[in-house]
Design a protein around this motif. Sequence first.
Motif, PDB file in Angstrom:
ATOM      1  N   ARG A 135      -6.674  21.733  -2.240  1.00  0.00           N
ATOM      2  CA  ARG A 135      -8.132  20.876  -1.875  1.00  0.00           C
ATOM      3  C   ARG A 135      -7.868  19.910  -3.137  1.00  0.00           C
ATOM      4  NH1 ARG A 135     -13.824  23.242  -1.099  1.00  0.00           N
ATOM      5  NH2 ARG A 135     -13.317  25.076  -1.623  1.00  0.00           N
ATOM      6  N   TRP A 136      -6.999  19.585  -4.328  1.00  0.00           N
ATOM      7  CA  TRP A 136      -7.315  18.989  -5.019  1.00  0.00           C
ATOM      8  C   TRP A 136      -6.435  17.805  -4.571  1.00  0.00           C
ATOM      9  CZ3 TRP A 136     -11.011  17.119  -7.594  1.00  0.00           C
ATOM     10  CH2 TRP A 136     -11.881  18.400  -8.216  1.00  0.00           C
ATOM     11  N   ILE A 137      -5.113  18.701  -4.386  1.00  0.00           N
ATOM     12  CA  ILE A 137      -4.456  18.220  -3.487  1.00  0.00           C
ATOM     13  C   ILE A 137      -4.526  16.948  -2.762  1.00  0.00           C
ATOM     14  CG2 ILE A 137      -2.036  18.048  -2.337  1.00  0.00           C
ATOM     15  CD1 ILE A 137      -1.434  20.611  -4.285  1.00  0.00           C
ATOM     16  N   ALA A 138      -4.646  17.304  -1.291  1.00  0.00           N
ATOM     17  CA  ALA A 138      -5.234  16.618  -0.763  1.00  0.00           C
ATOM     18  C   ALA A 138      -6.605  15.502  -1.104  1.00  0.00           C
ATOM     19  CB  ALA A 138      -6.307  17.465   0.265  1.00  0.00           C
ATOM     20  N   VAL A 139      -7.411  15.501  -2.037  1.00  0.00           N
ATOM     21  CA  VAL A 139      -8.137  14.338  -2.755  1.00  0.00           C
ATOM     22  C   VAL A 139      -7.085  13.592  -3.657  1.00  0.00           C
ATOM     23  CG1 VAL A 139      -9.811  14.271  -4.689  1.00  0.00           C
ATOM     24  CG2 VAL A 139     -10.062  16.151  -3.319  1.00  0.00           C
ATOM     25  N   ILE A 140      -5.884  13.474  -3.799  1.00  0.00           N
ATOM     26  CA  ILE A 140      -5.031  13.015  -4.597  1.00  0.00           C
ATOM     27  C   ILE A 140      -4.221  12.217  -3.394  1.00  0.00           C
ATOM     28  CG2 ILE A 140      -2.758  13.008  -5.828  1.00  0.00           C
ATOM     29  CD1 ILE A 140      -4.004  15.032  -7.237  1.00  0.00           C
ATOM     30  N   ILE A 141      -3.473  12.555  -2.278  1.00  0.00           N
ATOM     31  CA  ILE A 141      -2.895  12.718  -1.241  1.00  0.00           C
ATOM     32  C   ILE A 141      -4.124  10.891  -0.298  1.00  0.00           C
ATOM     33  CG2 ILE A 141      -2.463  12.328   0.910  1.00  0.00           C
ATOM     34  CD1 ILE A 141      -1.248  15.432   0.265  1.00  0.00           C
ATOM     35  N   GLY A 142      -5.194  12.129  -0.402  1.00  0.00           N
ATOM     36  CA  GLY A 142      -6.153  10.514   0.394  1.00  0.00           C
ATOM     37  C   GLY A 142      -6.785   9.369  -0.405  1.00  0.00           C
ATOM     38  N   PHE A 143      -6.578   9.631  -1.783  1.00  0.00           N
ATOM     39  CA  PHE A 143      -6.883   8.238  -2.553  1.00  0.00           C
ATOM     40  C   PHE A 143      -5.310   7.375  -2.587  1.00  0.00           C
ATOM     41  CE2 PHE A 143     -10.216  10.231  -4.222  1.00  0.00           C
ATOM     42  CZ  PHE A 143     -11.133   8.549  -4.444  1.00  0.00           C
ATOM     43  N   ALA A 144      -4.682   8.065  -2.451  1.00  0.00           N
ATOM     44  CA  ALA A 144      -3.310   7.171  -2.367  1.00  0.00           C
ATOM     45  C   ALA A 144      -3.455   6.738  -0.820  1.00  0.00           C
ATOM     46  CB  ALA A 144      -1.714   8.529  -2.291  1.00  0.00           C
ATOM     47  N   GLY A 145      -3.617   7.352   0.562  1.00  0.00           N
ATOM     48  CA  GLY A 145      -4.364   6.383   1.309  1.00  0.00           C
ATOM     49  C   GLY A 145      -5.102   5.396   1.182  1.00  0.00           C
ATOM     50  N   ALA A 146      -5.691   5.456   0.821  1.00  0.00           N
ATOM     51  CA  ALA A 146      -6.464   4.034   0.193  1.00  0.00           C
ATOM     52  C   ALA A 146      -5.749   3.734  -0.492  1.00  0.00           C
ATOM     53  CB  ALA A 146      -7.793   5.022  -1.212  1.00  0.00           C
ATOM     54  N   MET A 147      -4.370   3.627  -1.632  1.00  0.00           N
ATOM     55  CA  MET A 147      -4.064   2.558  -2.011  1.00  0.00           C
ATOM     56  C   MET A 147      -3.245   2.015  -1.254  1.00  0.00           C
ATOM     57  SD  MET A 147      -5.206   2.039  -5.382  1.00  0.00           S
ATOM     58  CE  MET A 147      -6.985   2.430  -4.243  1.00  0.00           C
ATOM     59  N   ILE A 148      -2.677   2.624   0.104  1.00  0.00           N
ATOM     60  CA  ILE A 148      -1.330   2.354   0.268  1.00  0.00           C
ATOM     61  C   ILE A 148      -2.088   0.509   1.572  1.00  0.00           C
ATOM     62  CG2 ILE A 148      -0.873   2.317   2.484  1.00  0.00           C
ATOM     63  CD1 ILE A 148      -0.064   5.577   2.287  1.00  0.00           C
ATOM     64  N   ILE A 149      -3.536   1.229   1.915  1.00  0.00           N
ATOM     65  CA  ILE A 149      -4.375   0.330   2.613  1.00  0.00           C
ATOM     66  C   ILE A 149      -4.826  -0.970   1.824  1.00  0.00           C
ATOM     67  CG2 ILE A 149      -6.797  -0.779   3.621  1.00  0.00           C
ATOM     68  CD1 ILE A 149      -6.925   2.134   4.627  1.00  0.00           C
ATOM     69  N   ILE A 150      -5.317  -0.458  -0.292  1.00  0.00           N
ATOM     70  CA  ILE A 150      -5.683  -1.483  -0.723  1.00  0.00           C
ATOM     71  C   ILE A 150      -4.207  -2.268  -1.355  1.00  0.00           C
ATOM     72  CG2 ILE A 150      -6.379  -2.141  -2.500  1.00  0.00           C
ATOM     73  CD1 ILE A 150      -8.539  -0.101  -2.406  1.00  0.00           C
ATOM     74  N   GLN A 151      -3.821  -2.091  -0.968  1.00  0.00           N
ATOM     75  CA  GLN A 151      -2.324  -2.724  -1.869  1.00  0.00           C
ATOM     76  C   GLN A 151      -2.669  -3.282  -2.768  1.00  0.00           C
ATOM     77  OE1 GLN A 151       0.724  -4.161   1.223  1.00  0.00           O
ATOM     78  NE2 GLN A 151      -0.714  -4.442   2.592  1.00  0.00           N
ATOM     79  N   PRO A 152      -2.262  -2.286  -4.018  1.00  0.00           N
ATOM     80  CA  PRO A 152      -2.711  -3.775  -5.724  1.00  0.00           C
ATOM     81  C   PRO A 152      -1.402  -3.715  -6.120  1.00  0.00           C
ATOM     82  CG  PRO A 152      -2.965  -0.992  -5.643  1.00  0.00           C
ATOM     83  CD  PRO A 152      -3.036  -1.021  -4.479  1.00  0.00           C
ATOM     84  N   GLY A 153      -1.665  -5.243  -6.405  1.00  0.00           N
ATOM     85  CA  GLY A 153      -0.647  -6.029  -6.659  1.00  0.00           C
ATOM     86  C   GLY A 153      -0.030  -6.211  -5.961  1.00  0.00           C
ATOM     87  N   SER A 154      -0.037  -5.770  -4.667  1.00  0.00           N
ATOM     88  CA  SER A 154       0.643  -6.986  -3.882  1.00  0.00           C
ATOM     89  C   SER A 154      -0.219  -8.906  -3.243  1.00  0.00           C
ATOM     90  CB  SER A 154       1.743  -6.776  -2.309  1.00  0.00           C
ATOM     91  OG  SER A 154      -0.563  -6.222  -1.665  1.00  0.00           O
ATOM     92  N   GLY A 155       0.278  -9.157  -2.834  1.00  0.00           N
ATOM     93  CA  GLY A 155      -0.172 -11.069  -2.313  1.00  0.00           C
ATOM     94  C   GLY A 155      -1.187 -10.048  -1.137  1.00  0.00           C
ATOM     95  N   VAL A 156      -1.089  -8.517  -0.528  1.00  0.00           N
ATOM     96  CA  VAL A 156      -1.941  -8.596   0.345  1.00  0.00           C
ATOM     97  C   VAL A 156      -3.218  -7.991  -0.051  1.00  0.00           C
ATOM     98  CG1 VAL A 156      -2.469  -7.184   2.070  1.00  0.00           C
ATOM     99  CG2 VAL A 156       0.073  -7.933   1.975  1.00  0.00           C
TER     100      VAL A 156
END
Length: 298
Positions: A135-156
Amino acid sequence: MTQAVIQSSSTHQNLMLGLILGVAAYIVVPMGDGIAKILTTMGYHSGQVTFGRYFFHMLFLMPIVLVKFGPSGFIPKNLKVQTFRALTIVIATFCFFSSLHTVPLADALSLAFVAPLVVTALSVPILGEKVGIHRWIAVIIGFAGAMIIIQPGSGVFQWPALYALSAGALFGVYITVTRKTTGDNPALVSLLYQGVLGTAALSILAFMNWSELTLEAALLMAGVGAAAATGHGLIIVATKYMEAALLAPLQYQELIVGAIFGYLVFGEIPADSTWLGSGVIILSGLYIGYRERKTRSS
Protein backbone atom coordinates in the motif's frame (compact mmCIF):
# COMPACT_ATOMS: atom_id res chain seq x y z
CA MET A 1 -33.82 -24.27 -0.80
CA THR A 2 -36.70 -21.83 -1.42
CA GLN A 3 -35.59 -19.63 1.47
CA ALA A 4 -32.02 -19.56 0.10
CA VAL A 5 -33.28 -18.57 -3.35
CA ILE A 6 -35.42 -15.78 -1.88
CA GLN A 7 -32.50 -14.52 0.20
CA SER A 8 -30.17 -14.62 -2.81
CA SER A 9 -32.72 -12.73 -4.91
CA SER A 10 -33.14 -10.10 -2.20
CA THR A 11 -29.36 -9.66 -1.92
CA HIS A 12 -29.09 -9.27 -5.68
CA GLN A 13 -31.89 -6.68 -5.72
CA ASN A 14 -30.26 -4.73 -2.91
CA LEU A 15 -26.94 -4.76 -4.72
CA MET A 16 -28.53 -3.53 -7.94
CA LEU A 17 -30.40 -0.78 -6.10
CA GLY A 18 -27.21 0.26 -4.34
CA LEU A 19 -25.35 0.38 -7.67
CA ILE A 20 -28.08 2.51 -9.27
CA LEU A 21 -28.04 4.94 -6.36
CA GLY A 22 -24.24 5.04 -6.35
CA VAL A 23 -24.01 5.70 -10.09
CA ALA A 24 -26.64 8.45 -9.76
CA ALA A 25 -24.74 10.02 -6.85
CA TYR A 26 -21.46 10.19 -8.71
CA ILE A 27 -23.18 11.78 -11.70
CA VAL A 28 -24.85 14.47 -9.59
CA VAL A 29 -21.76 15.42 -7.52
CA PRO A 30 -19.42 16.35 -10.42
CA MET A 31 -22.28 18.18 -12.14
CA GLY A 32 -22.48 20.35 -9.04
CA ASP A 33 -18.74 20.98 -9.36
CA GLY A 34 -19.27 21.90 -13.00
CA ILE A 35 -21.96 24.42 -12.06
CA ALA A 36 -19.55 25.91 -9.50
CA LYS A 37 -17.01 26.33 -12.30
CA ILE A 38 -19.62 28.18 -14.36
CA LEU A 39 -20.07 30.61 -11.46
CA THR A 40 -16.31 31.20 -11.09
CA THR A 41 -16.00 31.89 -14.80
CA MET A 42 -18.88 34.38 -14.46
CA GLY A 43 -16.62 36.33 -12.10
CA TYR A 44 -17.97 35.23 -8.72
CA HIS A 45 -15.33 34.76 -6.02
CA SER A 46 -14.75 31.17 -4.92
CA GLY A 47 -15.54 32.21 -1.33
CA GLN A 48 -18.98 33.42 -2.40
CA VAL A 49 -19.59 30.30 -4.49
CA THR A 50 -18.55 28.01 -1.63
CA PHE A 51 -20.76 29.99 0.76
CA GLY A 52 -23.70 29.54 -1.61
CA ARG A 53 -22.99 25.82 -1.89
CA TYR A 54 -23.19 25.32 1.90
CA PHE A 55 -26.04 27.80 2.43
CA PHE A 56 -28.36 26.01 -0.01
CA HIS A 57 -27.05 22.61 1.17
CA MET A 58 -28.18 23.64 4.66
CA LEU A 59 -31.59 24.86 3.45
CA PHE A 60 -32.31 21.63 1.58
CA LEU A 61 -31.33 19.36 4.49
CA MET A 62 -32.90 21.27 7.39
CA PRO A 63 -36.52 20.13 6.85
CA ILE A 64 -35.44 16.53 6.22
CA VAL A 65 -33.39 16.36 9.43
CA LEU A 66 -36.14 18.13 11.41
CA VAL A 67 -38.79 15.62 10.29
CA LYS A 68 -36.56 12.60 10.79
CA PHE A 69 -34.74 13.49 14.02
CA GLY A 70 -36.53 16.50 15.50
CA PRO A 71 -34.75 19.59 16.88
CA SER A 72 -32.07 17.39 18.51
CA GLY A 73 -30.80 16.55 15.02
CA PHE A 74 -29.47 20.11 14.73
CA ILE A 75 -26.81 19.52 17.40
CA PRO A 76 -24.44 16.60 16.71
CA LYS A 77 -22.71 14.58 19.42
CA ASN A 78 -18.93 14.84 19.91
CA LEU A 79 -19.13 18.47 18.86
CA LYS A 80 -15.38 19.27 18.85
CA VAL A 81 -14.50 16.41 16.51
CA GLN A 82 -17.54 17.11 14.32
CA THR A 83 -16.48 20.75 14.07
CA PHE A 84 -12.95 19.80 13.01
CA ARG A 85 -14.35 17.32 10.51
CA ALA A 86 -16.80 19.83 9.06
CA LEU A 87 -14.20 22.59 8.80
CA THR A 88 -11.91 20.20 6.93
CA ILE A 89 -14.47 19.47 4.21
CA VAL A 90 -15.48 23.15 4.03
CA ILE A 91 -11.87 24.26 3.45
CA ALA A 92 -11.41 21.39 0.97
CA THR A 93 -14.45 22.61 -0.99
CA PHE A 94 -13.15 26.19 -0.98
CA CYS A 95 -9.76 25.01 -2.28
CA PHE A 96 -11.39 22.90 -4.98
CA PHE A 97 -13.67 25.71 -6.16
CA SER A 98 -10.68 28.10 -6.11
CA SER A 99 -8.92 25.88 -8.62
CA LEU A 100 -11.83 25.79 -11.06
CA HIS A 101 -11.41 29.30 -12.45
CA THR A 102 -8.34 28.28 -14.46
CA VAL A 103 -7.92 24.51 -14.06
CA PRO A 104 -9.98 22.24 -16.38
CA LEU A 105 -12.71 20.38 -14.50
CA ALA A 106 -11.32 16.92 -15.37
CA ASP A 107 -7.84 17.94 -14.12
CA ALA A 108 -9.23 19.27 -10.83
CA LEU A 109 -11.28 16.11 -10.23
CA SER A 110 -8.29 13.90 -11.08
CA LEU A 111 -6.08 15.70 -8.55
CA ALA A 112 -8.80 15.44 -5.90
CA PHE A 113 -8.62 11.64 -6.28
CA VAL A 114 -5.46 11.64 -4.13
CA ALA A 115 -7.85 11.46 -1.14
CA PRO A 116 -7.66 7.62 -0.79
CA LEU A 117 -3.87 7.85 -0.86
CA VAL A 118 -3.92 10.39 1.97
CA VAL A 119 -6.33 8.18 3.93
CA THR A 120 -3.84 5.32 3.67
CA ALA A 121 -0.98 7.52 4.86
CA LEU A 122 -3.01 8.88 7.80
CA SER A 123 -4.51 5.54 8.82
CA VAL A 124 -1.29 4.67 10.66
CA PRO A 125 -1.02 7.65 13.08
CA ILE A 126 -4.76 8.39 13.40
CA LEU A 127 -6.49 5.01 13.12
CA GLY A 128 -3.62 2.85 14.37
CA GLU A 129 -3.84 0.59 11.31
CA LYS A 130 -0.91 -1.34 9.89
CA VAL A 131 -0.07 -0.44 6.30
CA GLY A 132 2.10 -2.90 4.41
CA ILE A 133 4.74 -2.21 1.80
CA HIS A 134 2.28 -2.85 -1.05
CA ARG A 135 0.00 0.00 0.00
CA TRP A 136 2.90 2.38 0.65
CA ILE A 137 4.20 1.72 -2.85
CA ALA A 138 0.70 2.35 -4.21
CA VAL A 139 0.60 5.69 -2.34
CA ILE A 140 3.94 6.76 -3.83
CA ILE A 141 2.85 5.73 -7.33
CA GLY A 142 -0.46 7.57 -6.88
CA PHE A 143 1.29 10.81 -5.96
CA ALA A 144 3.54 10.32 -8.99
CA GLY A 145 0.31 10.25 -11.03
CA ALA A 146 -0.65 13.61 -9.54
CA MET A 147 2.74 15.02 -10.58
CA ILE A 148 2.13 13.78 -14.13
CA ILE A 149 -1.02 15.93 -14.23
CA ILE A 150 0.52 18.99 -12.56
CA GLN A 151 3.87 18.74 -14.42
CA PRO A 152 5.86 20.94 -12.02
CA GLY A 153 8.68 22.84 -13.66
CA SER A 154 7.04 22.80 -17.08
CA GLY A 155 5.24 25.51 -18.99
CA VAL A 156 2.01 23.55 -18.50
CA PHE A 157 2.12 23.93 -14.71
CA GLN A 158 -0.60 26.11 -13.13
CA TRP A 159 -0.38 27.15 -9.50
CA PRO A 160 -4.17 26.81 -9.00
CA ALA A 161 -3.70 23.07 -9.60
CA LEU A 162 -2.18 22.96 -6.11
CA TYR A 163 -5.56 24.09 -4.77
CA ALA A 164 -7.17 20.99 -6.29
CA LEU A 165 -4.38 18.80 -4.90
CA SER A 166 -4.82 20.42 -1.46
CA ALA A 167 -8.57 19.80 -1.70
CA GLY A 168 -7.91 16.10 -2.28
CA ALA A 169 -5.47 15.96 0.65
CA LEU A 170 -7.96 17.70 2.97
CA PHE A 171 -10.74 15.41 1.80
CA GLY A 172 -8.47 12.50 2.76
CA VAL A 173 -8.23 13.97 6.27
CA TYR A 174 -12.01 14.32 6.32
CA ILE A 175 -12.50 10.65 5.33
CA THR A 176 -10.00 9.50 7.96
CA VAL A 177 -11.73 11.44 10.75
CA THR A 178 -15.09 10.16 9.48
CA ARG A 179 -13.85 6.57 9.81
CA LYS A 180 -12.77 7.27 13.37
CA THR A 181 -16.10 8.85 14.34
CA THR A 182 -18.43 6.47 12.48
CA GLY A 183 -21.52 5.84 14.61
CA ASP A 184 -21.28 9.07 16.62
CA ASN A 185 -24.10 10.67 14.65
CA PRO A 186 -26.55 9.77 11.89
CA ALA A 187 -25.02 10.69 8.54
CA LEU A 188 -27.75 13.23 7.75
CA VAL A 189 -27.11 15.03 11.05
CA SER A 190 -23.40 15.30 10.23
CA LEU A 191 -24.19 16.54 6.72
CA LEU A 192 -26.53 19.22 8.05
CA TYR A 193 -23.89 20.36 10.55
CA GLN A 194 -21.43 20.73 7.68
CA GLY A 195 -23.93 23.00 5.96
CA VAL A 196 -24.52 25.10 9.08
CA LEU A 197 -20.83 25.42 9.95
CA GLY A 198 -19.84 26.03 6.33
CA THR A 199 -22.39 28.81 5.99
CA ALA A 200 -21.22 30.46 9.23
CA ALA A 201 -17.50 30.03 8.59
CA LEU A 202 -17.63 31.36 5.03
CA SER A 203 -20.02 34.26 5.63
CA ILE A 204 -17.31 36.87 6.31
CA LEU A 205 -15.14 35.75 3.37
CA ALA A 206 -18.18 35.67 1.10
CA PHE A 207 -19.41 39.16 1.97
CA MET A 208 -15.89 40.63 1.77
CA ASN A 209 -15.85 39.45 -1.85
CA TRP A 210 -19.56 39.76 -2.57
CA SER A 211 -20.82 40.43 -6.07
CA GLU A 212 -24.44 41.17 -6.73
CA LEU A 213 -26.30 38.00 -7.65
CA THR A 214 -28.34 37.89 -10.80
CA LEU A 215 -31.33 35.56 -10.83
CA GLU A 216 -29.33 33.18 -13.02
CA ALA A 217 -26.40 33.13 -10.58
CA ALA A 218 -28.70 32.59 -7.59
CA LEU A 219 -30.32 29.63 -9.32
CA LEU A 220 -26.91 28.22 -10.21
CA MET A 221 -25.76 28.51 -6.58
CA ALA A 222 -28.92 26.76 -5.48
CA GLY A 223 -28.06 24.07 -8.03
CA VAL A 224 -24.61 23.59 -6.52
CA GLY A 225 -26.13 23.19 -3.05
CA ALA A 226 -28.86 20.87 -4.32
CA ALA A 227 -26.34 18.71 -6.16
CA ALA A 228 -24.16 18.42 -3.05
CA ALA A 229 -27.06 17.58 -0.73
CA THR A 230 -28.64 15.15 -3.22
CA GLY A 231 -25.37 13.46 -4.19
CA HIS A 232 -24.21 12.85 -0.63
CA GLY A 233 -27.73 11.83 0.37
CA LEU A 234 -27.78 9.22 -2.40
CA ILE A 235 -24.42 7.89 -1.20
CA ILE A 236 -25.81 7.53 2.33
CA VAL A 237 -28.84 5.60 1.07
CA ALA A 238 -26.68 3.49 -1.25
CA THR A 239 -24.54 2.28 1.66
CA LYS A 240 -27.67 0.75 3.19
CA TYR A 241 -27.93 -1.60 0.23
CA MET A 242 -24.29 -2.38 -0.53
CA GLU A 243 -20.94 -2.34 1.26
CA ALA A 244 -19.01 0.93 1.19
CA ALA A 245 -16.01 -0.96 -0.21
CA LEU A 246 -18.07 -1.93 -3.28
CA LEU A 247 -19.46 1.59 -3.61
CA ALA A 248 -16.09 3.38 -3.40
CA PRO A 249 -14.78 2.48 -6.90
CA LEU A 250 -17.84 4.14 -8.46
CA GLN A 251 -16.50 7.55 -7.43
CA TYR A 252 -13.99 7.38 -10.28
CA GLN A 253 -16.81 7.82 -12.77
CA GLU A 254 -16.74 11.45 -11.63
CA LEU A 255 -13.76 11.93 -13.94
CA ILE A 256 -15.77 10.77 -16.95
CA VAL A 257 -18.76 12.93 -16.03
CA GLY A 258 -16.46 15.88 -15.33
CA ALA A 259 -14.66 15.43 -18.66
CA ILE A 260 -17.97 15.31 -20.56
CA PHE A 261 -19.32 18.36 -18.68
CA GLY A 262 -16.06 20.26 -19.23
CA TYR A 263 -16.11 19.51 -22.96
CA LEU A 264 -19.79 20.33 -23.53
CA VAL A 265 -19.89 23.51 -21.42
CA PHE A 266 -16.34 24.91 -21.56
CA GLY A 267 -14.86 23.21 -24.63
CA GLU A 268 -12.15 21.63 -22.44
CA ILE A 269 -10.36 18.61 -23.86
CA PRO A 270 -8.27 16.78 -21.22
CA ALA A 271 -4.60 16.52 -22.15
CA ASP A 272 -2.92 13.15 -22.57
CA SER A 273 -1.04 13.81 -19.32
CA THR A 274 -4.38 14.21 -17.52
CA TRP A 275 -5.64 10.82 -18.68
CA LEU A 276 -2.29 9.17 -17.91
CA GLY A 277 -1.94 10.76 -14.47
CA SER A 278 -5.55 10.13 -13.51
CA GLY A 279 -5.23 6.52 -14.66
CA VAL A 280 -2.21 6.07 -12.38
CA ILE A 281 -4.06 7.66 -9.44
CA ILE A 282 -7.20 5.58 -10.02
CA LEU A 283 -5.30 2.30 -10.31
CA SER A 284 -3.35 3.14 -7.15
CA GLY A 285 -6.58 3.91 -5.29
CA LEU A 286 -8.25 0.72 -6.49
CA TYR A 287 -5.23 -1.34 -5.48
CA ILE A 288 -5.19 0.24 -2.03
CA GLY A 289 -8.88 -0.64 -1.66
CA TYR A 290 -8.17 -4.21 -2.77
CA ARG A 291 -5.31 -4.60 -0.26
CA GLU A 292 -7.46 -3.14 2.54
CA ARG A 293 -10.29 -5.60 1.87
CA LYS A 294 -7.81 -8.48 1.65
CA THR A 295 -6.16 -7.47 4.94
CA ARG A 296 -9.48 -7.17 6.79
CA SER A 297 -10.80 -10.49 5.46
CA SER A 298 -7.67 -12.42 6.44
